[in-house]
Design an enzyme around this catalytic site. Structure first.
Site, mmCIF file in Angstrom:
data_model
loop_
_atom_site.group_PDB
_atom_site.id
_atom_site.type_symbol
_atom_site.label_atom_id
_atom_site.label_comp_id
_atom_site.label_asym_id
_atom_site.label_seq_id
_atom_site.Cartn_x
_atom_site.Cartn_y
_atom_site.Cartn_z
ATOM 1 N N ASP A 10 27.165 39.269 46.422
ATOM 2 C CA ASP A 10 28.065 39.741 47.328
ATOM 3 C C ASP A 10 27.191 41.059 47.989
ATOM 4 O O ASP A 10 27.821 41.562 49.004
ATOM 5 C CB ASP A 10 28.984 40.830 46.442
ATOM 6 C CG ASP A 10 30.570 39.586 46.393
ATOM 7 O OD1 ASP A 10 30.578 38.968 47.291
ATOM 8 O OD2 ASP A 10 31.219 39.802 45.484
ATOM 9 N N HIS A 47 38.932 44.101 53.427
ATOM 10 C CA HIS A 47 39.140 43.133 52.321
ATOM 11 C C HIS A 47 39.857 43.797 51.305
ATOM 12 O O HIS A 47 39.541 44.706 50.633
ATOM 13 C CB HIS A 47 37.906 42.670 51.705
ATOM 14 C CG HIS A 47 38.091 41.595 50.532
ATOM 15 N ND1 HIS A 47 37.446 40.512 50.432
ATOM 16 C CD2 HIS A 47 38.184 41.924 49.202
ATOM 17 C CE1 HIS A 47 37.550 39.887 49.475
ATOM 18 N NE2 HIS A 47 38.228 40.819 48.558
ATOM 19 N N ARG A 93 52.296 43.873 44.271
ATOM 20 C CA ARG A 93 53.626 43.364 44.527
ATOM 21 C C ARG A 93 54.708 44.043 43.600
ATOM 22 O O ARG A 93 55.561 44.539 44.147
ATOM 23 C CB ARG A 93 53.762 41.933 44.187
ATOM 24 C CG ARG A 93 53.390 40.815 45.249
ATOM 25 C CD ARG A 93 53.104 39.539 44.716
ATOM 26 N NE ARG A 93 52.071 39.478 43.794
ATOM 27 C CZ ARG A 93 51.266 38.343 43.365
ATOM 28 N NH1 ARG A 93 51.437 37.313 43.906
ATOM 29 N NH2 ARG A 93 50.395 38.412 42.427
ATOM 30 N N GLY A 135 44.056 39.081 49.055
ATOM 31 C CA GLY A 135 45.211 39.063 48.482
ATOM 32 C C GLY A 135 46.519 39.711 49.144
ATOM 33 O O GLY A 135 47.531 39.341 49.698
HETATM 34 P P1 ADP Z 1 41.093 39.265 43.335
HETATM 35 O O1 ADP Z 1 40.322 40.503 43.961
HETATM 36 O O2 ADP Z 1 41.618 39.431 41.925
HETATM 37 O O3 ADP Z 1 40.825 38.098 43.817
HETATM 38 P P2 ADP Z 1 43.301 38.834 45.203
HETATM 39 O O4 ADP Z 1 42.509 39.045 46.451
HETATM 40 O O5 ADP Z 1 43.800 37.804 44.728
HETATM 41 O O6 ADP Z 1 42.687 39.737 44.046
HETATM 42 O O7 ADP Z 1 44.541 40.078 45.551
HETATM 43 C C1 ADP Z 1 45.310 40.432 44.425
HETATM 44 C C2 ADP Z 1 46.272 41.467 44.966
HETATM 45 O O8 ADP Z 1 47.031 40.845 45.965
HETATM 46 C C3 ADP Z 1 47.321 41.818 43.860
HETATM 47 O O9 ADP Z 1 47.596 43.345 43.674
HETATM 48 C C4 ADP Z 1 48.432 41.191 44.468
HETATM 49 O O10 ADP Z 1 49.898 41.889 43.980
HETATM 50 C C5 ADP Z 1 48.493 41.177 45.716
HETATM 51 N N1 ADP Z 1 49.365 40.281 46.699
HETATM 52 C C6 ADP Z 1 49.404 38.921 46.481
HETATM 53 N N2 ADP Z 1 50.288 38.459 47.174
HETATM 54 C C7 ADP Z 1 51.123 39.573 47.673
HETATM 55 C C8 ADP Z 1 52.288 39.828 48.539
HETATM 56 N N3 ADP Z 1 52.882 38.804 49.030
HETATM 57 N N4 ADP Z 1 52.596 41.136 48.840
HETATM 58 C C9 ADP Z 1 52.002 42.175 48.465
HETATM 59 N N5 ADP Z 1 50.810 42.167 47.499
HETATM 60 C C10 ADP Z 1 50.580 40.798 47.089
#
Ligand code: ADP
Length: 390
Positions: A149, A202, A279, A322
């Protein structure tokens, strides 16, 4: 024989993986992808086809910290490769330390060096290295490539690379590295106008920003560790460094208690006292959830301005990961704080999650670009091994 590469993107509680067909020149093509949830003893594996349809589920029956989950996972994936030969496994490794600035084949010496970096990335390094360690034992002939990374930020200029500390600390590798590089690299390759001054946000459980000019990283908010910069799900992000001294000297907290506080109990979780999950916070009417969300967005907006200052302004702002890809509320909250810099969101486009979400008169183009760290891992792994094994 056609070859395949398996990309591992391992977090503390899950392993995301994806298998690709590769050759020396074309972009890797997805064969299948999935997730292994390692929170339960009977680690659950779900594998999907490129269209997202579940094609296999299974359990990995983890029996202890050193279970060869990656080996079991390969056992599930290999029959789905349709005769293609598994040429290598690629792994997302968060910290490279000073010794590596490009993808590298991992042997036991390299593994030892990377394990020694665990104090610099305690949430990530152990989970990323675990599959490598077990596969070195169970599949010693399978080339394993660590994709870092940090690597995308390898050319940070000295003003952004060095801490304002005496020079001998940089010689020891104590400097700013930056993270989320596989994600930023993927997005940088997809910017509609690569020559523009772009800031990529990101925003996932971990969150950082990167200022990009001519496709390269100029500055980024994380530094020696993935604790710096933005407020995150459970990480504080940047705090007064004097706080750490105060907690240890006056509050008598041990180093590991401070680590636990700043990495695992702070950020959205700490401020809201409710959840680390965006969320949940957005759905809550509790004032402390609002405070956490606003503080998260204010820090992002403020740091976007900091990133822009390093590239002489901002033409494009990209949301990814996310939260960045899925939350119109967070994008609206951040962009409202950036109107002074020329950001005008198109509310309909933002709600509908279209690619370009800024208004036609916005001085800054705002975009959503979904990230794909696994394909970057596959590409780097292919570049290291395919020539050597075909
Ligand atoms: P990681 O770093 O674990 O890979 P992600 O990129 O999957 O994380 O992001 C996880 C975050 O994205 C969590 O806080 C989740 O609540 C948020 N998230 C996913 N879908 C939504 C949404 N529709 N609205 C708001 N937040 C979201």
């Amino acid at each position: 024989m056609t070859q395949a590469i398996l990309a591992f993107n391992s977090g503390s509680s899950s392993i995301k993986f994806a298998a690709y067909e590769v050759d020396a020149h074309a972009k890797p093509t997805l064969i299948c992808k999935g997730m292994l949830d390692r929170r339960s003893a009977d680690a659950e594996i779900v594998i999907k086809d490129p269209a997202g349809k579940i094609i296999e589920t299974g359990g990995a029956r983890a029996d202890g910290a050193d279970s060869d989950l990656a080996g079991i996972l390969i056992g599930h994936v290999e029959p789905l490769l349709d005769g293609r030969r598994l040429a290598a496994a690629g792994h997302r490794i968060v910290h490279s330390g000073p010794d590596f600035s490009a993808p590298v084949r991992v042997d036991s010496d390299v593994l030892r060096k990377l394990e020694a970096l665990t104090p610099l990335a305690p949430l990530h390094q152990p989970g990323g290295l675990a599959p490598i360690r077990t596969l070195l034992a169970s599949r010693p002939d399978l080339p394993q490539i660590a994709c870092f990374d940090t690597a995308f930020h390898r050319d940070l200029a000295p003003i952004y690379r060095r801490f304002p500390l005496p020079i001998e600390f940089e010689a020891k590798g104590i400097r700013r590295y930056g993270f989320h590089g596989l994600s930023f690299e993927y997005i940088a390759q997809r910017l509609p106008k690569p020559q523009t001054r772009s800031v990529i946000a990101h925003l996932g459980s971990g969150a950082s920003l990167c200022a990009i000019r001519h496709g390269s990283s100029v500055n980024t908010t994380m530094s020696l560790t993935p604790l710096d910069g933005l407020m995150m799900a459970t990480r504080s992000g940047a705090v007064d460094p004097g706080l750490v001294l105060y907690l240890q000297q006056s509050e008598r907290m041990s180093a590991s208690a401070v680590e636990d506080l700043l990495y695992r109990k702070s950020g959205l979780l700490g401020v809201s006292g409710i959840s680390a999950d965006m969320r949940t916070l957005l759905a809550s009417s509790d004032p402390s959830a609002h405070q956490a969300v606003d503080q998260f967005c204010a820090r992002i907006a403020e740091q976007i301005a900091v990133m822009a200052s390093g590239i002489g302004g901002i033409d494009a702002l990209v949301f990814t990961a996310g939260i960045g890809e899925n939350s119109p509320d967070i994008r609206r909250n951040v962009c409202a704080r950036l109107q002074w810099i020329g950001v005008q969101l198109d509310d309909n486009a933002n709600a509908q999650r279209r690619g370009v979400i800024s208004a036609p008169n916005s001085k800054v183009e705002v975009l959503i670009i979904p990230t794909d760290e696994e394909i970057m891992i596959a590409q780097h792994t292919r570049d290291v091994v395919v020539g050597a094994v075909s």
